[in-house]
Design an enzyme around this catalytic site. Sequence first.
Site, short mmCIF file in Angstrom:
data_model
loop_
_atom_site.label_atom_id
_atom_site.label_comp_id
_atom_site.label_asym_id
_atom_site.label_seq_id
_atom_site.Cartn_x
_atom_site.Cartn_y
_atom_site.Cartn_z
N GLU A 85 82.63 15.62 51.18
CA GLU A 85 82.82 16.10 49.81
C GLU A 85 81.82 15.43 48.88
O GLU A 85 81.76 14.20 48.79
CB GLU A 85 84.26 15.85 49.34
CG GLU A 85 84.59 16.55 48.04
CD GLU A 85 86.08 16.58 47.73
OE1 GLU A 85 86.42 16.62 46.55
OE2 GLU A 85 86.89 16.57 48.69
N LYS A 280 95.81 13.32 46.79
CA LYS A 280 94.71 13.81 47.63
C LYS A 280 93.42 13.16 47.20
O LYS A 280 92.59 12.77 48.03
CB LYS A 280 94.62 15.34 47.54
CG LYS A 280 93.57 15.95 48.47
CD LYS A 280 92.20 16.10 47.82
CE LYS A 280 91.21 16.75 48.77
NZ LYS A 280 89.83 16.77 48.22
N ASP A 296 92.35 5.50 62.30
CA ASP A 296 93.01 6.80 62.44
C ASP A 296 93.42 7.31 61.07
O ASP A 296 94.47 6.93 60.54
CB ASP A 296 94.23 6.65 63.36
CG ASP A 296 94.93 7.96 63.66
OD1 ASP A 296 94.61 8.97 63.01
OD2 ASP A 296 95.80 7.98 64.54
N HIS A 393 81.76 17.19 39.14
CA HIS A 393 81.92 17.71 40.49
C HIS A 393 80.89 18.80 40.78
O HIS A 393 80.27 18.81 41.85
CB HIS A 393 83.33 18.26 40.66
CG HIS A 393 83.59 18.83 42.04
ND1 HIS A 393 83.83 18.03 43.13
CD2 HIS A 393 83.62 20.10 42.49
CE1 HIS A 393 84.01 18.78 44.20
NE2 HIS A 393 83.89 20.04 43.84
#
Length: 438
Positions: A85, A280, A296, A393
Amino acid sequence: MIPPISGFSKLSKVEKIQWLAEHHFHNSNATIDVLKTYWNSDEKLQQLHDEFTENTVSNYYLPFGVAPNFIINGSRYTIPMAIEESSVVAAASKAAKFWENRGGFKAEVISTTKIGQVHFNYNGAIDKLKSFFKAVKPKLIEASQNITKNMEKRGGGIIDIQLIDKTTDLEHYYQLHCSFETVDAMGANFINSCLEQFASTLKNEAAIYPEFSDEEKDLEIMMSILSNYVPDCIVKAEVSCPIKDLPNTTELSSLQYAQKFVRAIKIAQIEPYRAVTHNKGIMNGIDAVVLATGNDFRAIEAGAHAYAAKNGIYASLTHASIENDVFHFYIELPLALGTVGGLTTLHPLVKLALQMLQSPNAKELMKITAVAGLAQNFAAVNSLITTGIQQGHMKMHLMNILNQFQATPTEKENLVSYFKTNPVSHSEVVTQLEKLRS
């Protein structure tokens, strides 16, 4: 229709690719070329990657970036981040730079206990089971000594084993609820090996326990498995500064900025729709570090989101407040991480990432990773309450759009310059690109 195939895992990598090309891509040579393009030219290194998993046909690359200027507990770090991202590394770096001259980040590990469970069915009197467990508990620990001896040398091992009655939720259902310390290892294999030994000893001892009836002796093991919910493996990271040191613009004074920031966090604490996106964003930073250091990320994600819902409503993992004219912002979450075992000694980039972080132990890596999540959240909320999320962004996303339309180096240079002073949107990029090409 795609035909079934048996023995696929026994085919060579080339044969696997040829089967895929024939049955999924109309024997496309382009498909074969793409898969082979991502093979590593170093045969030994490629073989290492092939053996990380099953049925490997190629490698899937993620960008390996770094975010500099992090001050954590007085030490300076450059944090490795593996993520695709576009704005994540930039946002983390910007937050690190902002807090660099405001005291930096502080972090502490609160606890490191990890959990595993043996799930079993027992059809009999609970008092008998309690007496049996009291008698068998030392035997459970003794029988696992061949598994625990090396871990104990490093300061870890079994902390406790408890009998849990879950029959009010499910008939005949009980647990051995086991807690462990795994020091610098994530510890999944260690914990699962212990649990399976507990299960075997439990069943064998039940079969010969004189107080049990024949039915009670037939204790049924359902499964033995660690839990990725680790609410007692907790790390806290925080920043704070006088309100006067916060951003001060024509739109918002420093106090208004602080108040708006705190209120934005409170919204994420009471509104699950907002909290999911809020968290998130936190995990953008955390997962990137977890991936880069060979841990992990699926386990970390599951544990963090379960922790976010621990009070019965899914809520923000971060908290903010104003106290005596000082702005406080912190995160507290479970992070079961390791710096030995698994990929940490196998993957060359993981080795490099850990060296970049000054060869941390597991507790130090927990702190660094929590800080990355807090920095990411600070950057996101800062954007949301000021310019909006899309301004930064979309500028970071600009290169992805240009690559999508195969822009030339000259076109990229022109459009990067144009969008320094103009809002970025997909449609506007296309429009400006078409103008250049016409």
